[in-house]
Design a protein around this motif. Structure first.
Motif, mmCIF file in Angstrom:
data_model
loop_
_atom_site.group_PDB
_atom_site.id
_atom_site.type_symbol
_atom_site.label_atom_id
_atom_site.label_comp_id
_atom_site.label_asym_id
_atom_site.label_seq_id
_atom_site.Cartn_x
_atom_site.Cartn_y
_atom_site.Cartn_z
ATOM 1 N N ALA A 40 -6.887 -17.761 13.028
ATOM 2 C CA ALA A 40 -6.843 -18.142 11.616
ATOM 3 C C ALA A 40 -5.561 -17.671 10.944
ATOM 4 O O ALA A 40 -5.033 -18.347 10.052
ATOM 5 N N PHE A 41 -5.057 -16.504 11.355
ATOM 6 C CA PHE A 41 -3.884 -15.913 10.720
ATOM 7 C C PHE A 41 -2.867 -15.483 11.771
ATOM 8 O O PHE A 41 -3.225 -15.179 12.904
ATOM 9 N N ASP A 42 -1.614 -15.433 11.361
ATOM 10 C CA ASP A 42 -0.598 -14.733 12.139
ATOM 11 C C ASP A 42 -0.367 -13.345 11.550
ATOM 12 O O ASP A 42 -0.336 -12.354 12.261
ATOM 13 N N ALA A 43 -0.180 -13.292 10.249
ATOM 14 C CA ALA A 43 -0.021 -12.020 9.540
ATOM 15 C C ALA A 43 -0.415 -12.293 8.098
ATOM 16 O O ALA A 43 0.347 -12.875 7.340
ATOM 17 N N PHE A 44 -1.613 -11.874 7.720
ATOM 18 C CA PHE A 44 -2.164 -12.295 6.431
ATOM 19 C C PHE A 44 -2.578 -11.098 5.590
ATOM 20 O O PHE A 44 -3.220 -10.172 6.079
ATOM 21 N N GLY A 45 -2.211 -11.148 4.295
ATOM 22 C CA GLY A 45 -2.820 -10.238 3.341
ATOM 23 C C GLY A 45 -2.024 -9.003 3.003
ATOM 24 O O GLY A 45 -2.532 -7.888 3.111
ATOM 25 N N PHE A 46 -0.781 -9.168 2.566
ATOM 26 C CA PHE A 46 -0.003 -8.023 2.098
ATOM 27 C C PHE A 46 0.977 -8.515 1.034
ATOM 28 O O PHE A 46 1.148 -9.719 0.832
ATOM 29 N N TYR A 47 1.604 -7.575 0.342
ATOM 30 C CA TYR A 47 2.542 -7.913 -0.730
ATOM 31 C C TYR A 47 3.957 -7.808 -0.187
ATOM 32 O O TYR A 47 4.369 -6.753 0.290
ATOM 33 N N ASN A 48 4.700 -8.915 -0.261
ATOM 34 C CA ASN A 48 6.046 -8.918 0.303
ATOM 35 C C ASN A 48 7.131 -8.999 -0.764
ATOM 36 O O ASN A 48 8.296 -9.200 -0.445
ATOM 37 N N ALA A 49 6.757 -8.841 -2.032
ATOM 38 C CA ALA A 49 7.756 -8.847 -3.106
ATOM 39 C C ALA A 49 7.134 -8.275 -4.373
ATOM 40 O O ALA A 49 5.916 -8.343 -4.574
ATOM 41 N N GLY A 50 8.000 -7.707 -5.227
ATOM 42 C CA GLY A 50 7.589 -7.274 -6.554
ATOM 43 C C GLY A 50 7.088 -5.855 -6.660
ATOM 44 O O GLY A 50 6.693 -5.423 -7.744
ATOM 45 N N THR A 51 7.092 -5.104 -5.566
ATOM 46 C CA THR A 51 6.499 -3.765 -5.581
ATOM 47 C C THR A 51 7.496 -2.659 -5.926
ATOM 48 O O THR A 51 7.098 -1.493 -6.010
ATOM 49 N N ASP A 52 8.762 -2.989 -6.125
ATOM 50 C CA ASP A 52 9.765 -1.958 -6.422
ATOM 51 C C ASP A 52 9.385 -1.187 -7.688
ATOM 52 O O ASP A 52 9.039 -1.775 -8.714
ATOM 53 N N GLY A 53 9.455 0.133 -7.606
ATOM 54 C CA GLY A 53 9.138 0.986 -8.744
ATOM 55 C C GLY A 53 7.662 1.284 -8.904
ATOM 56 O O GLY A 53 7.275 2.032 -9.804
ATOM 57 N N LEU A 54 6.832 0.711 -8.037
ATOM 58 C CA LEU A 54 5.391 0.926 -8.118
ATOM 59 C C LEU A 54 4.893 1.608 -6.847
ATOM 60 O O LEU A 54 5.362 1.304 -5.746
ATOM 61 N N SER A 55 3.934 2.504 -6.999
ATOM 62 C CA SER A 55 3.227 3.006 -5.825
ATOM 63 C C SER A 55 2.042 2.077 -5.567
ATOM 64 O O SER A 55 1.509 1.464 -6.492
ATOM 65 N N GLN A 56 1.650 1.964 -4.306
ATOM 66 C CA GLN A 56 0.575 1.041 -3.944
ATOM 67 C C GLN A 56 -0.373 1.712 -2.964
ATOM 68 O O GLN A 56 0.051 2.327 -1.988
ATOM 69 N N THR A 57 -1.660 1.599 -3.242
ATOM 70 C CA THR A 57 -2.693 1.985 -2.284
ATOM 71 C C THR A 57 -3.602 0.786 -2.085
ATOM 72 O O THR A 57 -3.733 -0.059 -2.971
ATOM 73 N N ARG A 58 -4.237 0.725 -0.918
ATOM 74 C CA ARG A 58 -5.059 -0.451 -0.652
ATOM 75 C C ARG A 58 -6.269 -0.127 0.200
ATOM 76 O O ARG A 58 -6.286 0.836 0.967
ATOM 77 N N GLN A 59 -7.298 -0.958 0.020
ATOM 78 C CA GLN A 59 -8.476 -0.979 0.878
ATOM 79 C C GLN A 59 -8.645 -2.406 1.379
ATOM 80 O O GLN A 59 -8.756 -3.335 0.579
ATOM 81 N N VAL A 60 -8.645 -2.560 2.687
ATOM 82 C CA VAL A 60 -8.835 -3.875 3.301
ATOM 83 C C VAL A 60 -10.040 -3.769 4.222
ATOM 84 O O VAL A 60 -10.110 -2.864 5.053
#
Length: 261
Positions: free
Chosen positions: A64-84
């Motif tokens: 179904a996917f090759d590489a799905f479900g992440f942020y590849n732009a716009g995150t500069d200056g922000l910290s990010q945590t995630r639950q998948v």
């Protein structure tokens, strides 16, 4: 004739259950940095190389996917945590929290990205606000053997989603004051008969996607996490204690009304 009608009625009643029984099981191809499993919790998913993004889903079942479900732009200056997580019923849930750790406001466009497994054109059957249903186009207007996808990006218009041609992108333009946080919630549902997608699977993907759009699956998330979701309008569900208090209050009101004056 009577037996034929009874048999037809039973088939009609059992058809949904049989369709569900024939559904394949999505695999837990969620990348945690070293291995793949059914969940990931930790740092943000973006890296310059998409095949190293934390929390992405690789394959996911029937390519179904090759590489799905992440942020590849716009995150500069922000910290990010995630639950998948791979929830029950072939539903992948992506819960990402962004925090402005600087001293000045930030306005940015976050891009939630997915490379679909088709490596070709997608056949889109539903493209409405917050919901895209698609499958791999065989070139003749039919689905191939890969799953039908319901991709859900929110119900309040914050996310702008598109597939071009086998890449899924959702753009979220957000503004965060210094120290402020917000969360974004995305879903991917996979529908495929064991022998390959059918018209019933397209209908199942559309109905499941609509359900996730109207009532996102929030199990396992705290009240604080739910309150921070920016791309859904979520109706709070009362806690069990609140239900008990309300029921007790209604009971007392009923007794008061029945008491003779």
């Amino acid at each position: 004739m009577k037996h034929t009608l009874i048999r037809a009625a039973l088939v009609a009643l059992l058809a949904p259950a049989l369709a569900q029984a024939d559904q394949f099981q999505a695999s837990g191809g969620i990348f945690n940095g070293n291995d793949y499993g059914t969940s990931y919790a930790g740092a943000g998913g973006y890296t310059p190389l998409s095949n190293q993004a934390l929390g992405q889903v690789v394959d996911g079942g029937n390519n179904a996917f090759d590489a799905f479900g992440f942020y590849n732009a716009g995150t500069d200056g922000l910290s990010q945590t995630r639950q998948v997580e791979l929830l029950s019923g072939n539903v992948y849930r992506f819960f990402d929290t962004f925090t402005n750790t600087g001293s000045t406001p930030i306005t940015t466009t976050l891009n939630f990205f997915g490379n679909l497994g088709s490596d070709g054109d997608e056949l889109v059957s539903v493209n409405s606000a917050g919901l895209i249903v698609s499958c791999t186009d065989d070139g003749a207007g039919s689905c191939t053997g890969q799953p039908v996808l319901a991709l859900v990006s929110g119900n309040n218009g914050l996310g702008q989603a598109a597939i071009t041609p086998d890449r899924y992108n959702v753009r979220y333009t957000v503004s965060l004051a210094a120290g402020q946080s917000l969360s974004l919630l995305n879903f991917a549902f996979l529908a495929s008969d064991i022998n390959g997608p059918t018209a019933d699977d397209q209908a199942l993907a559309a109905s499941t996607g609509a359900q996730l759009l109207a009532a996102p699956r929030l199990e396992g998330l705290s009240e604080q996490q739910i309150a921070g979701i920016a791309n859904y309008t979520v109706t709070p569900v009362p806690e069990p204690a609140s239900w008990l208090l309300a029921a007790a209050g209604l009971g007392l009101l009923g007794l008061a009304r029945r008491r003779p004056h």
